[in-house]
Design an enzyme around this catalytic site. Structure first.
Site, mmCIF file in Angstrom:
data_model
loop_
_atom_site.group_PDB
_atom_site.id
_atom_site.type_symbol
_atom_site.label_atom_id
_atom_site.label_comp_id
_atom_site.label_asym_id
_atom_site.label_seq_id
_atom_site.Cartn_x
_atom_site.Cartn_y
_atom_site.Cartn_z
ATOM 1 N N GLY A 194 6.748 44.982 34.408
ATOM 2 C CA GLY A 194 6.972 45.867 35.544
ATOM 3 C C GLY A 194 8.321 45.628 36.202
ATOM 4 O O GLY A 194 8.885 44.522 36.115
ATOM 5 N N ALA A 195 8.842 46.680 36.823
ATOM 6 C CA ALA A 195 10.105 46.558 37.564
ATOM 7 C C ALA A 195 10.058 47.482 38.786
ATOM 8 O O ALA A 195 11.090 47.944 39.267
ATOM 9 C CB ALA A 195 11.295 46.892 36.669
ATOM 10 N N THR A 199 10.444 51.734 31.834
ATOM 11 C CA THR A 199 11.784 52.291 32.045
ATOM 12 C C THR A 199 12.767 51.123 32.016
ATOM 13 O O THR A 199 12.911 50.378 32.984
ATOM 14 C CB THR A 199 11.848 53.022 33.401
ATOM 15 O OG1 THR A 199 10.766 53.955 33.461
ATOM 16 C CG2 THR A 199 13.169 53.750 33.578
ATOM 17 N N ASP A 238 5.416 40.559 49.700
ATOM 18 C CA ASP A 238 4.600 40.747 48.482
ATOM 19 C C ASP A 238 4.798 39.594 47.491
ATOM 20 O O ASP A 238 3.845 39.025 46.971
ATOM 21 C CB ASP A 238 4.992 42.050 47.756
ATOM 22 C CG ASP A 238 4.284 43.268 48.315
ATOM 23 O OD1 ASP A 238 3.297 43.109 49.045
ATOM 24 O OD2 ASP A 238 4.733 44.394 48.007
ATOM 25 N N GLY A 286 8.242 48.225 42.840
ATOM 26 C CA GLY A 286 8.380 47.533 44.121
ATOM 27 C C GLY A 286 7.772 46.134 44.106
ATOM 28 O O GLY A 286 8.428 45.154 44.482
ATOM 29 N N ALA A 287 6.527 46.027 43.654
ATOM 30 C CA ALA A 287 5.867 44.715 43.652
ATOM 31 C C ALA A 287 6.566 43.778 42.668
ATOM 32 O O ALA A 287 6.769 42.594 42.962
ATOM 33 C CB ALA A 287 4.394 44.877 43.293
ATOM 34 N N LYS A 307 7.991 51.462 51.599
ATOM 35 C CA LYS A 307 8.566 50.105 51.615
ATOM 36 C C LYS A 307 10.080 50.090 51.439
ATOM 37 O O LYS A 307 10.759 49.236 51.993
ATOM 38 C CB LYS A 307 7.919 49.247 50.518
ATOM 39 C CG LYS A 307 6.487 48.852 50.791
ATOM 40 C CD LYS A 307 5.980 47.923 49.695
ATOM 41 C CE LYS A 307 4.476 47.799 49.723
ATOM 42 N NZ LYS A 307 3.942 46.940 48.664
HETATM 43 N N1 LIG Z 1 -2.462 42.184 45.065
HETATM 44 C C1 LIG Z 1 -1.658 42.608 46.014
HETATM 45 O O1 LIG Z 1 -1.599 42.041 47.126
HETATM 46 C C2 LIG Z 1 -0.717 43.775 45.749
HETATM 47 C C3 LIG Z 1 0.403 43.986 46.590
HETATM 48 C C4 LIG Z 1 1.267 45.059 46.295
HETATM 49 C C5 LIG Z 1 0.993 45.901 45.207
HETATM 50 N N2 LIG Z 1 -0.111 45.670 44.434
HETATM 51 C C6 LIG Z 1 -0.410 46.552 43.283
HETATM 52 O O2 LIG Z 1 0.755 46.596 42.487
HETATM 53 C C7 LIG Z 1 0.772 47.824 41.762
HETATM 54 C C8 LIG Z 1 2.215 48.279 41.597
HETATM 55 O O3 LIG Z 1 2.735 48.594 42.902
HETATM 56 P P1 LIG Z 1 4.274 48.960 43.073
HETATM 57 O O4 LIG Z 1 4.485 49.149 44.537
HETATM 58 O O5 LIG Z 1 5.128 48.010 42.341
HETATM 59 O O6 LIG Z 1 4.341 50.378 42.333
HETATM 60 P P2 LIG Z 1 5.642 51.085 41.734
HETATM 61 O O7 LIG Z 1 6.861 50.699 42.490
HETATM 62 O O8 LIG Z 1 5.280 52.522 41.618
HETATM 63 O O9 LIG Z 1 5.795 50.463 40.238
HETATM 64 C C9 LIG Z 1 4.858 50.744 39.232
HETATM 65 C C10 LIG Z 1 5.185 49.928 37.973
HETATM 66 O O10 LIG Z 1 4.176 50.207 36.974
HETATM 67 C C11 LIG Z 1 4.802 50.779 35.818
HETATM 68 N N3 LIG Z 1 3.938 51.808 35.235
HETATM 69 C C12 LIG Z 1 3.243 52.748 35.925
HETATM 70 N N4 LIG Z 1 2.587 53.541 35.053
HETATM 71 C C13 LIG Z 1 2.896 53.103 33.800
HETATM 72 C C14 LIG Z 1 2.523 53.495 32.486
HETATM 73 N N5 LIG Z 1 1.700 54.544 32.264
HETATM 74 N N6 LIG Z 1 2.999 52.805 31.426
HETATM 75 C C15 LIG Z 1 3.840 51.757 31.629
HETATM 76 N N7 LIG Z 1 4.240 51.327 32.852
HETATM 77 C C16 LIG Z 1 3.755 51.992 33.926
HETATM 78 C C17 LIG Z 1 6.097 51.354 36.327
HETATM 79 O O11 LIG Z 1 6.992 51.508 35.230
HETATM 80 P P3 LIG Z 1 8.251 52.542 35.362
HETATM 81 O O12 LIG Z 1 9.300 51.811 36.138
HETATM 82 O O13 LIG Z 1 8.612 52.789 33.953
HETATM 83 O O14 LIG Z 1 7.732 53.760 36.071
HETATM 84 C C18 LIG Z 1 6.531 50.291 37.343
HETATM 85 O O15 LIG Z 1 7.057 49.149 36.684
HETATM 86 C C19 LIG Z 1 -0.103 48.792 42.553
HETATM 87 O O16 LIG Z 1 -1.129 49.201 41.693
HETATM 88 C C20 LIG Z 1 -0.684 47.987 43.696
HETATM 89 O O17 LIG Z 1 -2.063 48.177 43.773
HETATM 90 C C21 LIG Z 1 -0.953 44.625 44.670
#
Ligand SMILES: NC(=O)c1ccc[n+]([C@@H]2O[C@H](COP(=O)([O-])OP(=O)(O)OC[C@H]3O[C@@H](n4cnc5c(N)ncnc54)[C@H](OP(=O)(O)O)[C@@H]3O)[C@@H](O)[C@H]2O)c1
Length: 271
Positions: free
Chosen positions: A134-135, A160, A110, A137-138, A73
């Protein structure tokens, strides 16, 4: 599914890994229902080959557009010929339209899908305070969409902290009147609490925030779709909160993607 012929327009989803994606099923069902002469297929490409694939796809005259998901993305933003202002501010693209003259136009849906899902569920963000866990992509996309939707203030809490601070700085630049704070795991004092981390996907994940601090007047929203009832939503419901599931975000994105990709049937053919 409509029959694939020489006039069928092709849509692709770019991902790596790709076995789990649900967008082809979703868009193909939509196109069949609407009588649209198009098909969506998975396009499995690794990060190292993304630029070469995008450069080639530009020349494919029957390509209608692309959906982009993890991990592409962010990288795909600079591979588009043009991106919307909101995609540029968020720093990511998840939907690309190919124009008749071969230009690739990127948009990020998103966050708009999340807010649209909230509103469809009867929860209007305008004038309400929001807490965002969270911070990534989503979360970036959701933060900008909540700001655009008129939340009264926004608190961002992320493992973070530097990523939360970076997101807060970009939000304040784009929405100078909005109060944006960096938060702790305590979500108290906010009308809408959103989990935009990936925590909740796997059994045994810790909660993304301190659920003991939730109060019955708060609304708790998820973006995790599977499982539908995450540990956070169970804890929130046990404390008397209204909960909002992750699926409406995707359902609303289907409408937004169809509009951005200009998916429509020739006049008189839609059922
Ligand atoms: N419903 C929908 O239509 C939809 C659409 C898009 C995404 N999603 C879901 O959204 C989720 C996140 O996607 P993304 O693209 O944003 O992922 P991403 O960019 O990898 O971000 C992951 C986020 O989760 C945090 N995180 C991960 N593991 C952690 C832990 N053990 N403890 C604390 N914080 C943790 C990360 O914190 P750090 O920054 O500290 O690493 C970051 O804020 C995915 O699971 C996806 O399934 C759903």
């Amino acid at each position: 599914m409509v029959e694939i012929t020489g006039t069928t327009r092709l849509y692709g989803i770019l991902a790596d890994p790709i076995h789990h994606v649900k967008t082809p099923q979703m868009l193909n069902a939509f196109m069949a229902q609407e009588g649209i002469d198009g098909v969506t297929v998975p396009m499995h490409v690794g990060a190292d080959d993304l630029a070469a694939l995008m450069a080639g796809l530009k020349h494919m005259k029957n390509l209608g557009g692309l959906i982009v998901t993890v991990p592409h993305k962010t990288a795909v933003l600079d591979l588009c010929d043009e991106v919307t202002d909101s995609a540029r501010r968020i720093g990511a693209v998840n939907t690309i339209r190919r124009t008749a003259d071969g230009r690739l136009i990127g948009e990020m849906l998103d966050g708009k899908g999340f807010v649209g899902g909230l509103i469809a569920g009867g929860i209007a963000p305008e004038g309400r305070s929001a807490y965002l866990a969270g911070a990534g992509g989503a979360a970036n996309a959701i933060a900008f969409a909540l700001a655009q939707a008129g939340v009264s203030r926004l608190t961002i809490a992320n493992r973070t902290r530097a990523k939360a601070e970076d997101l807060a700085d970009r939000l304040k630049d784009a929405f100078p009147g909005l109060q944006v704070d960096i938060g702790s795991p305590d979500p108290s004092g906010h009308d809408i609490v959103v989990n935009a981390t990936s925590l909740g996907l796997r059994d045994g994940d810790p909660l993304p925030l301190d659920a003991d601090r939730l109060a019955p007047e708060q609304i708790v929203a998820e973006i995790i779709m599977q499982p539908e009832q995450t540990a956070l939503l169970k804890a929130a419901a046990a404390r008397g909160c209204r909960v909002h599931f992750g699926k409406p975000m995707l359902a609303c994105q289907r409408e937004l993607m169809a509009a951005f990709l200009e998916l429509s049937a020739p006049a008189g053919t839609a059922e």
